[in-house]
Every structure is written in structure tokens, then in C-alpha cells.
Design a protein around this motif. Structure first.
Motif, short mmCIF file in Angstrom:
data_model
loop_
_atom_site.label_atom_id
_atom_site.label_comp_id
_atom_site.label_asym_id
_atom_site.label_seq_id
_atom_site.Cartn_x
_atom_site.Cartn_y
_atom_site.Cartn_z
N SER A 109 21.05 24.98 104.32
CA SER A 109 21.66 24.42 103.49
C SER A 109 21.51 24.67 102.10
CB SER A 109 19.59 24.29 103.39
OG SER A 109 18.63 24.62 103.49
N LEU A 110 21.85 25.92 101.59
CA LEU A 110 22.13 26.66 100.66
C LEU A 110 23.32 26.41 100.35
CD1 LEU A 110 21.62 30.90 102.03
CD2 LEU A 110 20.63 29.39 100.11
N ILE A 111 24.20 25.50 100.55
CA ILE A 111 25.14 24.81 100.36
C ILE A 111 24.91 23.68 99.27
CG2 ILE A 111 27.02 23.03 100.99
CD1 ILE A 111 27.23 24.11 103.75
N ALA A 112 23.40 23.67 98.95
CA ALA A 112 23.06 21.97 98.56
C ALA A 112 23.42 22.91 97.23
CB ALA A 112 22.10 21.66 98.22
N ALA A 113 22.66 24.16 96.98
CA ALA A 113 22.67 25.31 95.91
C ALA A 113 24.00 25.94 95.03
CB ALA A 113 21.56 26.54 96.40
N ALA A 114 24.83 25.63 96.30
CA ALA A 114 26.12 26.30 95.77
C ALA A 114 26.82 24.97 94.90
CB ALA A 114 26.96 26.05 96.78
#
Length: 150
Positions: A109-114
Motif C-alpha cells: 500500500s506504499l504505492i498510495a503514498a507514492a
């Protein structure tokens, strides 16, 4: 100027600042959520958590006056006073989170932050390209509010 007037001003640095606040909450929540993964994703989670605190002081200038921080940290944060420098730091934070895709076969879910960090970087870059000066939201402590406190 009210919050509604700020959004109607069509100044992309205002949009970027509010998107940055959203990024701060996302980075904090996703950093904590992904810190329980095994492997190198933990490193990216810690970086995401650190990014949340950098964004906190970057986007809410009032906190630099009321929170006890070191002179070195204050100098680091004050470097990012233009739209282009803010776009740069958000772009770097986004790139770091995109690199988390390389260490885990399945995306986290770090993609959402990216993605949201990238959107904020694009808003700041667009403000710079359009020649709009950086304008801090009055709600978040811009426009002399921080000077009135001390």
C-alpha cells in the motif's frame, strides 16, 4: 481569506499544500501499516514515517515556532520555500516510495503514498511553471500567523 476563497484563488501552491497535508496522514498511516511486513519493505515504511514528520513541519510553518526542534532541522526545512524546491522534495519522497516496488514481488500500500506524493509534487511544479509564488494557507499558519504567535 477563508478556506473557500483560498481554493477559488486557483493558486496551485494552495492545492499542493492541502494535498501535502493529505500525504502527511497517508504516509503516517501507511508507514505504520507496512512496518509489520517482513523484508526490506520495513526500510521503506520507516522512510515513509519520517516523510510524514518532514511534511508536517514543511506544510505547517507554525510548528517550527512552537515545537522544540534543532537549528539544523529548522535550516533544512526553511530551504524549501519555493514551489520548485518543494516539488523537488516531494518528487524525491515519491520516488523513494515507488522504489519499494523493487523489493517486494507484490505491491504494498506504499504505492498510495507514492501516488499522492507525486500529485503534490506536480501541483507545486505547476505553480512554479505558471509563475505563481508560494502562498501558504492561512488556515495552516501561513500569511504571518506564525509571526503573530511569537
Amino acid at each position: 481569506m477563508t478556506l473557500a476563497e483560498e481554493f477559488r484563488s486557483r493558486n496551485f501552491s494552495i492545492y499542493a499544500q492541502w494535498t501535502g497535508i493529505l500525504c502527511m496522514f497517508l504516509c503516517f498511516a501507511l508507514g505504520i501499516a507496512n512496518i509489520f511486513h517482513l523484508g526490506l519493505v520495513i526500510i521503506f515504511s520507516i522512510i515513509c514515517l519520517c516523510s510524514a514528520f518532514v511534511i508536517l513541519f514543511l506544510e505547517i510553518p507554525l510548528l517550527l515556532r512552537i515545537c522544540p526542534t534543532s537549528e539544523k532541522f529548522d535550516t533544512f526545512i526553511r530551504r524549501f520555500e519555493t514551489n520548485y524546491t518543494r516539488a523537488g522534495i516531494y518528487g524525491i519522497m515519491s520516488l523513494i516510495q515507488w522504489l519499494s516496488l523493487l523489493v517486494k514481488p507484490r505491491p504494498t500500500s506504499l504505492i498510495a503514498a507514492a501516488v499522492f506524493l507525486l500529485i503534490t509534487a506536480l501541483f507545486y511544479a505547476l505553480a512554479g511553471v505558471r509563475g505563481q509564488g508560494f502562498v501558504g494557507s492561512k488556515t495552516l499558519g501561513g500569511h504571518g500567523v506564525a509571526q503573530m504567535i511569537v
